[in-house]
Design an enzyme around this catalytic site. Structure first.
Site, mmCIF file in Angstrom:
data_model
loop_
_atom_site.group_PDB
_atom_site.id
_atom_site.type_symbol
_atom_site.label_atom_id
_atom_site.label_comp_id
_atom_site.label_asym_id
_atom_site.label_seq_id
_atom_site.Cartn_x
_atom_site.Cartn_y
_atom_site.Cartn_z
ATOM 1 N N ASP A 197 18.214 -51.434 57.133
ATOM 2 C CA ASP A 197 17.278 -51.741 56.058
ATOM 3 C C ASP A 197 17.651 -53.085 55.433
ATOM 4 O OD1 ASP A 197 15.284 -51.172 53.984
ATOM 5 O OD2 ASP A 197 17.007 -50.799 52.681
ATOM 6 N N ASP B 61 19.629 -47.318 52.355
ATOM 7 C CA ASP B 61 20.148 -47.015 51.021
ATOM 8 C C ASP B 61 19.344 -45.964 50.273
ATOM 9 O OD1 ASP B 61 17.990 -48.966 50.827
ATOM 10 O OD2 ASP B 61 18.468 -49.066 48.697
ATOM 11 N N ASP C 14 16.318 -54.708 51.753
ATOM 12 C CA ASP C 14 16.581 -54.665 50.309
ATOM 13 C C ASP C 14 17.427 -53.453 49.959
ATOM 14 O OD1 ASP C 14 14.287 -56.628 48.818
ATOM 15 O OD2 ASP C 14 13.809 -55.942 50.842
#
Length: 237
Positions: free
Chosen positions: A19, A182, A21
């Site tokens: 991922d 995240d 951001d």
């Protein structure tokens, strides 16, 4: 790698999806600056960066709705949304990458994944117009064999389609591709695609405790995540 991580089961893989951001780059300051400039255009007061962080994860459109209404479930009427989205895009084009920084261990972790000769993909809910300049600013675009943005396949995480698209492009079974992210969006997309998943404890998880994520492992850095992957020999062509 910590002593705790060395005792955990390693995940066999031939490829990894990472991922953007909240996993590779801390982009919250840029997103907050653009969101608050959008709010100022509408005569609204600024929100704390920490509040805007809770709105990140499901793409630009959802962020605009949430930031303008100051609610995780908030929605704007269509005309108001169109104006707000245009304002956000205009401001974010200026702010994108201005204050963003790699998380500790992120660059070393990506290099460790490359050194394992894994195929690498970046899958993000950020539109391509903002993804490419941000990755190029840090020369991260060179690290990946494939980059899948929010507008690439018609679906966004937590839908599994972007993950399955990577497996298809790499000609690999889904179980041979490990996901590193995240948020619950990354975990849900990985699980629905039948992929193992590692979650980082930092980043943006819409205000939820990362320890509640249904991940195969929780780590403190991308470098630690790389240490939990057991690279497999490429499939015979």
């Amino acid at each position: 790698m910590s002593a705790a991580s060395s005792q955990r089961r390693r995940l066999p893989a031939r490829a990894a999806i990472v991922d953007l951001d909240g996993t590779m780059l801390d982009t919250a300051a840029d997103l907050a600056a653009a969101a608050n400039a959008m709010r100022a255009d509408a005569g609204l007061p600024p929100l704390p960066r920490e509040r805007i962080e809770q709105f990140v994860g499901k793409g630009l459109d959802v962020l605009v709705h949430r930031a303008m209404t100051d609610s995780l479930d908030g929605t704007l009427e269509p005309r108001g949304f169109a104006a707000a989205r245009d304002a956000f895009a205009r401001h974010y084009a200026v702010e994108n990458g201005r204050h963003a920084q790699p998380y500790p261990g992120a660059l070393a972790g990506l290099q460790a994944l490359r050194d394992m000769r894994l195929r690498l993909a970046c899958v993000t809910n950020k539109p391509g117009d903002f993804t490419w300049p941000l990755l190029q600013r840090w020369a991260l675009d060179r690290q990946f064999d494939l980059i899948v943005t929010a507008d690439a396949v018609g679906r966004r995480k937590p839908d599994p389609l972007p993950m399955l698209h990577v497996a298809q492009r790499f000609a690999l079974p889904a179980e041979c591709v490990v996901v590193i992210g995240d948020s619950s969006n990354d975990v849900a997309a990985a699980r629905a695609a039948g992929m193992p998943v590692i979650a980082v404890r930092y980043g943006y998880n819409e205000g939820r405790d990362p320890d509640t994520l249904d991940a195969d492992a929780l780590v403190d850095s991308l470098l630690e995540a790389a240490a939990l992957i057991d690279p497999q020999e490429p499939l015979a062509s």
